[in-house]
Design a protein around this motif. Sequence first.
Motif, PDB file in Angstrom:
ATOM      1  N   GLN A  61       1.000  -1.218   0.166  1.00 46.68           N
ATOM      2  CA  GLN A  61       0.006   0.093  -0.083  1.00 46.68           C
ATOM      3  C   GLN A  61       0.863   1.192   0.072  1.00 46.68           C
ATOM      4  OE1 GLN A  61      -2.317   1.162   3.558  1.00 46.68           O
ATOM      5  NE2 GLN A  61      -4.008   1.376   2.343  1.00 46.68           N
ATOM      6  N   ALA A  62       1.962   1.311   0.916  1.00 46.96           N
ATOM      7  CA  ALA A  62       2.924   2.408   0.940  1.00 46.96           C
ATOM      8  C   ALA A  62       3.390   2.563  -0.485  1.00 46.96           C
ATOM      9  CB  ALA A  62       3.867   2.148   2.104  1.00 46.96           C
ATOM     10  N   ALA A  63       3.816   1.612  -1.141  1.00 45.99           N
ATOM     11  CA  ALA A  63       4.529   1.556  -2.558  1.00 45.99           C
ATOM     12  C   ALA A  63       3.624   2.324  -3.526  1.00 45.99           C
ATOM     13  CB  ALA A  63       4.880   0.372  -3.083  1.00 45.99           C
ATOM     14  N   SER A  64       2.013   1.795  -3.261  1.00 47.15           N
ATOM     15  CA  SER A  64       1.190   2.443  -4.443  1.00 47.15           C
ATOM     16  C   SER A  64       0.835   3.817  -3.900  1.00 47.15           C
ATOM     17  CB  SER A  64      -0.004   1.378  -4.043  1.00 47.15           C
ATOM     18  OG  SER A  64      -1.184   1.834  -4.700  1.00 47.15           O
ATOM     19  N   PHE A  65       0.949   4.195  -2.802  1.00 45.89           N
ATOM     20  CA  PHE A  65       0.888   5.649  -2.676  1.00 45.89           C
ATOM     21  C   PHE A  65       1.968   6.455  -3.285  1.00 45.89           C
ATOM     22  CE2 PHE A  65      -1.980   4.926   1.132  1.00 45.89           C
ATOM     23  CZ  PHE A  65      -3.314   5.580   0.475  1.00 45.89           C
ATOM     24  N   LYS A  66       3.211   5.969  -3.142  1.00 43.29           N
ATOM     25  CA  LYS A  66       4.410   6.463  -3.573  1.00 43.29           C
ATOM     26  C   LYS A  66       4.193   6.556  -5.271  1.00 43.29           C
ATOM     27  CE  LYS A  66       7.654   7.827  -2.272  1.00 43.29           C
ATOM     28  NZ  LYS A  66       9.012   7.347  -2.066  1.00 43.29           N
ATOM     29  N   MET A  67       3.712   5.664  -5.662  1.00 46.44           N
ATOM     30  CA  MET A  67       3.565   5.849  -7.180  1.00 46.44           C
ATOM     31  C   MET A  67       2.594   6.627  -7.718  1.00 46.44           C
ATOM     32  SD  MET A  67       3.813   1.557  -8.529  1.00 46.44           S
ATOM     33  CE  MET A  67       3.266   2.048 -10.128  1.00 46.44           C
ATOM     34  N   SER A  68       1.385   6.678  -7.066  1.00 45.00           N
ATOM     35  CA  SER A  68       0.386   7.757  -7.357  1.00 45.00           C
ATOM     36  C   SER A  68       0.685   9.014  -7.201  1.00 45.00           C
ATOM     37  CB  SER A  68      -0.826   7.317  -6.728  1.00 45.00           C
ATOM     38  OG  SER A  68      -0.860   7.425  -5.466  1.00 45.00           O
ATOM     39  N   ASN A  69       1.533   9.362  -5.967  1.00 41.89           N
ATOM     40  CA  ASN A  69       2.191  10.442  -5.512  1.00 41.89           C
ATOM     41  C   ASN A  69       3.053  11.109  -6.399  1.00 41.89           C
ATOM     42  OD1 ASN A  69       0.737  10.420  -3.400  1.00 41.89           O
ATOM     43  ND2 ASN A  69       2.456   9.922  -1.895  1.00 41.89           N
ATOM     44  N   ALA A  70       3.831  10.172  -7.422  1.00 35.76           N
ATOM     45  CA  ALA A  70       4.826  10.783  -8.322  1.00 35.76           C
ATOM     46  C   ALA A  70       3.922  11.185  -9.503  1.00 35.76           C
ATOM     47  CB  ALA A  70       5.608   9.320  -8.931  1.00 35.76           C
ATOM     48  N   VAL A  71       2.780  10.787  -9.841  1.00 32.14           N
ATOM     49  CA  VAL A  71       1.838  11.197 -10.951  1.00 32.14           C
ATOM     50  C   VAL A  71       1.480  12.834 -10.347  1.00 32.14           C
ATOM     51  CG1 VAL A  71      -0.165  10.999 -12.170  1.00 32.14           C
ATOM     52  CG2 VAL A  71       1.412   8.952 -11.844  1.00 32.14           C
ATOM     53  N   VAL A  72       1.075  12.756  -9.161  1.00 36.52           N
ATOM     54  CA  VAL A  72       0.605  13.881  -8.678  1.00 36.52           C
ATOM     55  C   VAL A  72       1.648  15.132  -8.713  1.00 36.52           C
ATOM     56  CG1 VAL A  72      -0.682  14.963  -6.602  1.00 36.52           C
ATOM     57  CG2 VAL A  72      -1.207  13.019  -7.286  1.00 36.52           C
ATOM     58  N   GLU A  73       2.996  14.565  -8.272  1.00 31.39           N
ATOM     59  CA  GLU A  73       3.972  15.688  -8.125  1.00 31.39           C
ATOM     60  C   GLU A  73       4.157  15.967  -9.583  1.00 31.39           C
ATOM     61  OE1 GLU A  73       8.626  15.840  -6.256  1.00 31.39           O
ATOM     62  OE2 GLU A  73       7.232  13.829  -6.659  1.00 31.39           O
ATOM     63  N   LEU A  74       4.403  15.143 -10.595  1.00 28.96           N
ATOM     64  CA  LEU A  74       4.510  15.617 -11.914  1.00 28.96           C
ATOM     65  C   LEU A  74       3.438  16.704 -12.268  1.00 28.96           C
ATOM     66  CD1 LEU A  74       5.914  15.217 -14.657  1.00 28.96           C
ATOM     67  CD2 LEU A  74       4.333  13.247 -15.204  1.00 28.96           C
ATOM     68  N   ARG A  75       2.258  16.345 -12.303  1.00 26.84           N
ATOM     69  CA  ARG A  75       1.106  17.337 -12.606  1.00 26.84           C
ATOM     70  C   ARG A  75       1.196  18.724 -11.828  1.00 26.84           C
ATOM     71  NH1 ARG A  75      -3.673  16.094 -14.876  1.00 26.84           N
ATOM     72  NH2 ARG A  75      -4.683  17.512 -13.320  1.00 26.84           N
TER      73      ARG A  75
END
Length: 348
Positions: A61-75
């Motif tokens: 779950q933590a890894a999943s949050f990090k992946m989605s956060n990377a997309v949010v950070e890019l935006r």
Amino acid sequence: MKASFVSSSAMQNVLRLTISQSQNKLQQASTEATTGTYADSGVSLGAGAAKSINLTSAIAQAASFKMSNAVVELRMNASQTALSSLKDAGDSLVSNLTALQASQDTTSIAVALQTASATISQLVSTANTSVNGEFLFGGTNLDSQPLSDQSSAVSDTIVSALNDYATGLGKDVSELTGEEIGSFITDTVEPMFSESAWTDASEGWSAASSTNMTSRISGSETITSSTNANSEGMRYLALASVVVSALFGQDLSSDAQSTVASKAIAYAAQATSGIVTQQSELGLAQERLEKANDALDAQSTLLQGNLVDLQGVDTYEASTLVNQLQTQLETAYTLVSKLQSLSLVNYL
């Protein structure tokens, strides 16, 4: 004394069983030596297997949050870059209009008109920026292009309204005073850029939603992760540009032109202030995202440590066992080979 009989076939069967068991143990030991964890956690941990599953799930779950956060950070990074370019455009417009106030010659007016046109083009282009197929400034409306350039139609409407306004005062447009043109801009032009007019389905500039995106960045935290093209900053940047492009093309008096420049400067300054506010709001969200990622990293490290403590094996011990089992297998293979070569014929 009683004689005992030994069957070579029975001995071979025993050795084959030993070989089979050793091969299974060797495979398990090799896996543990390579991975550093139990080959079969369920068997090795027993009741502790449930805890292992929970830890593994939390790490995933933590890894999943990090992946989605990377997309949010890019935006958000792309949004910050786009907003910075709009702020620069607004500053450039203010600079040119300030020069125009000092000297209302033909060249200065031409430069101001060119800058206003370029600002509108940049506004529309920047507001329609997309990342991974999603528009940054569409709010929750990610799939539709946020802005369309309505400057030409709005300018025509402004010019028509200006002629009606002057006629109502019993004057030509060229006879309007600075105060009168100021009232016209405030009462007639500015409302054309209200949020309701801006988002009007038939004549408005924007198809964006005024509701911004929210993103869950951890198990307990969400942030507003976008901004939209209906913000005051973007609307007033368009207003400042259209005021210049529509009114400086008319036969206005020097006093009226000075007022137009002053109003446009004020609108552009308000626009850049609004854009800076958008940047600040995104910046706060970016800071929260960074802290959330740090917390996720710390959480993941802690969970990984607990999982290793639970599932981990001594790799040195496992490697030693691998060597021992390989030696046993080699010995067993040798014995089986010798037993198979035994024959009574050799003793006749």
